[in-house]
Design an enzyme around this catalytic site. Structure first.
Site, PDB file in Angstrom:
ATOM      1  N   GLY A   1     -21.705   7.677  -9.910  1.00  0.00           N
ATOM      2  CA  GLY A   1     -20.453   8.192 -10.436  1.00  0.00           C
ATOM      3  C   GLY A   1     -20.639   9.332 -11.411  1.00  0.00           C
ATOM      4  N   ARG A   2     -20.727   9.002 -12.694  1.00  0.00           N
ATOM      5  CA  ARG A   2     -20.734  10.031 -13.743  1.00  0.00           C
ATOM      6  C   ARG A   2     -21.786  11.120 -13.554  1.00  0.00           C
ATOM      7  NH1 ARG A   2     -20.491   5.804 -18.634  1.00  0.00           N
ATOM      8  NH2 ARG A   2     -21.708   4.677 -17.067  1.00  0.00           N
TER       9      ARG A   2
ATOM     10  N   TYR B   1      -6.251  -3.236 -10.625  1.00  0.00           N
ATOM     11  CA  TYR B   1      -5.043  -2.650 -10.065  1.00  0.00           C
ATOM     12  C   TYR B   1      -4.355  -3.627  -9.104  1.00  0.00           C
ATOM     13  CZ  TYR B   1      -6.851   1.509 -12.303  1.00  0.00           C
ATOM     14  OH  TYR B   1      -7.311   2.401 -13.240  1.00  0.00           O
TER      15      TYR B   1
ATOM     16  N   ARG C   1     -12.899  -1.377  -1.814  1.00  0.00           N
ATOM     17  CA  ARG C   1     -13.658  -1.521  -3.060  1.00  0.00           C
ATOM     18  C   ARG C   1     -13.212  -2.783  -3.791  1.00  0.00           C
ATOM     19  NH1 ARG C   1     -14.618   2.444  -8.395  1.00  0.00           N
ATOM     20  NH2 ARG C   1     -16.863   2.555  -8.032  1.00  0.00           N
TER      21      ARG C   1
ATOM     22  N   GLN D   1      -9.617   7.321  -1.267  1.00  0.00           N
ATOM     23  CA  GLN D   1      -9.364   6.018  -1.880  1.00  0.00           C
ATOM     24  C   GLN D   1      -7.857   5.830  -2.044  1.00  0.00           C
ATOM     25  OE1 GLN D   1     -10.022   4.845  -6.100  1.00  0.00           O
ATOM     26  NE2 GLN D   1     -11.597   3.477  -5.263  1.00  0.00           N
TER      27      GLN D   1
END
Length: 377
Positions: free
Chosen positions: A319-320, A182, A229, A97
């Site tokens: 994810g987590r 971002y 993404r 990424q």
């Protein structure tokens, strides 16, 4: 029904299954250089069909957090080779990424104490830098300055170079980070971007930096190795909602379709306590985007399977659960219980909560040994 555990053709790259490991910042890279412990972390999780690495800054300017492994220096490229080789040895696939945080940074981690750059001088977000005592700390992001038009063109080149660096480090491709408040989203968002040059104003101009950065990456490593993404309706790091959200992202869906990317990755920030992605919009995006679609949004196995079966997404992203379940694919496939993740060890620290979680079979073997010892005593 299409099983989540069947192989998938990702633009010519074979994935062993449809389960994708999400990019997750873990802040374990001392000196911002990938190391052996990071390689072990990715190796342990290489049964995922696709791993997307933690965000990897494309330049010192693009960094907003300490201890993140970059993709711009020779030592970083060499360090990442350990991780990509470890994943490939287990038959896995890994994308890098590529990341520029834009305004979500602090002067303490910028070269010569410079202000971060963004689409405008509007301040927002939190950075992980050095406080007045020189200690690592969460800090309000420094007020940014608006990038010049020439700097925007240089940013495009930086993303392209990062893609090439990633390939040289052994990555199978890259995912440009156009999400979560971002840099690239700071240009897309009409509530942040108040520019009057070719990178501001209309939706076409606001999306220009993202699309040019994608094109620069494609030019150097090929369209089949490039993904992106996005977080439509996202509000993380003080990103405001604006009237043209749906039109902007459906325009992007059409433009991205023309580029034959490896994939587009949509994230729903609702699970993070932010504004949730309307599921009806996900269907609209699916109808507008003609390519492989990934989706992350606090999924469990049942919802992931339903979204794939309904043709809304192609690949579900987790994810987590991957932090505490290195064998998440096997646990999902066999309906084994999942180990609980530990939020206190998500960011920073040592091996604890990073590479010390056993697989289900390792845990069962340990319990069997303990039982046998107890019975003998």
């Amino acid at each position: 029904m299409t099983s989540l555990f069947e192989p998938f053709d990702l633009a010519g790259t074979r994935l062993n299954n449809r389960i994708v490991m999400a990019p997750m910042t873990r802040a374990r890279a001392k000196g911002d250089v990938p190391d052996e412990m990071g390689a072990l972390y990715y190796r342990q999780r290489a049964s995922a069909g696709l791993i997307i690495s933690e965000g990897s800054p494309i330049s010192r300017e693009g960094q907003g957090y300490l201890f993140n492994p970059g993709i711009f220096g020779p030592d970083q490229i060499t360090g990442w080779k350990k991780a990509t080789q470890a994943v490939h040895e287990r038959g896995g696939v890994i994308f890098c990424q590529t990341w520029h945080v834009g305004r979500v940074s602090h002067t303490s981690i910028q070269l010569n104490g410079a202000a971060p750059i963004s689409s405008s001088d509007k301040q927002g977000g939190m950075a992980f830098g050095y406080n007045e005592d020189g200690q690592p700390d969460m800090l309000a992001a420094t007020k940014p300055r608006a990038a010049t038009t020439e700097e925007c063109r240089r940013l495009v080149e930086d993303f392209g170079q990062a893609a090439l660096n990633a390939r040289n480090a052994g990555f199978d491709g890259v995912e440009l980070h156009g999400a979560n408040g971002y840099l690239l989203e700071q240009f897309i968002n009409a509530g942040i971007n108040d520019r009057t040059d070719e990178y501001g104003g209309s939706r076409e101009n606001r999306c220009r930096l993202l699309l040019e950065s994608i094109d620069a990456s494609i030019a150097l490593i090929g369209e089949h190795r490039v993904g992106v993404r996005l977080t439509p309706y996202g509000t993380l790091f003080d990103m405001p909602l604006y009237d043209d959200i749906e039109g902007t992202y459906l325009y992007l869906a059409e433009e991205l379709s023309k580029r034959n990317l490896a994939y587009v990755h949509i994230m729903d920030q609702g699970a993070q306590g932010q504004n949730a992605l309307p599921r009806e919009f996900l269907r609209k995006f699916r109808d507008a985007y003609h390519g492989t679609l990934l989706f992350a949004g606090n999924l469990d196995k049942a919802e992931a399977q339903r979204l794939v079966d309904d043709g809304i997404i192609d690949l579900p992203v987790f994810g987590r659960p991957f932090t505490s379940n290195p064998d998440l694919v096997e646990r999902l496939q066999n309906d084994w219980p999942l180990a609980e993740f530990d939020p206190d060890t998500f960011y920073g620290g040592d091996a604890r909560g990073y590479v010390d979680f056993p697989t289900y079979e390792e845990e069962q073997a340990r319990l069997a040994r303990e039982k046998m010892i107890k019975e003998k005593s």
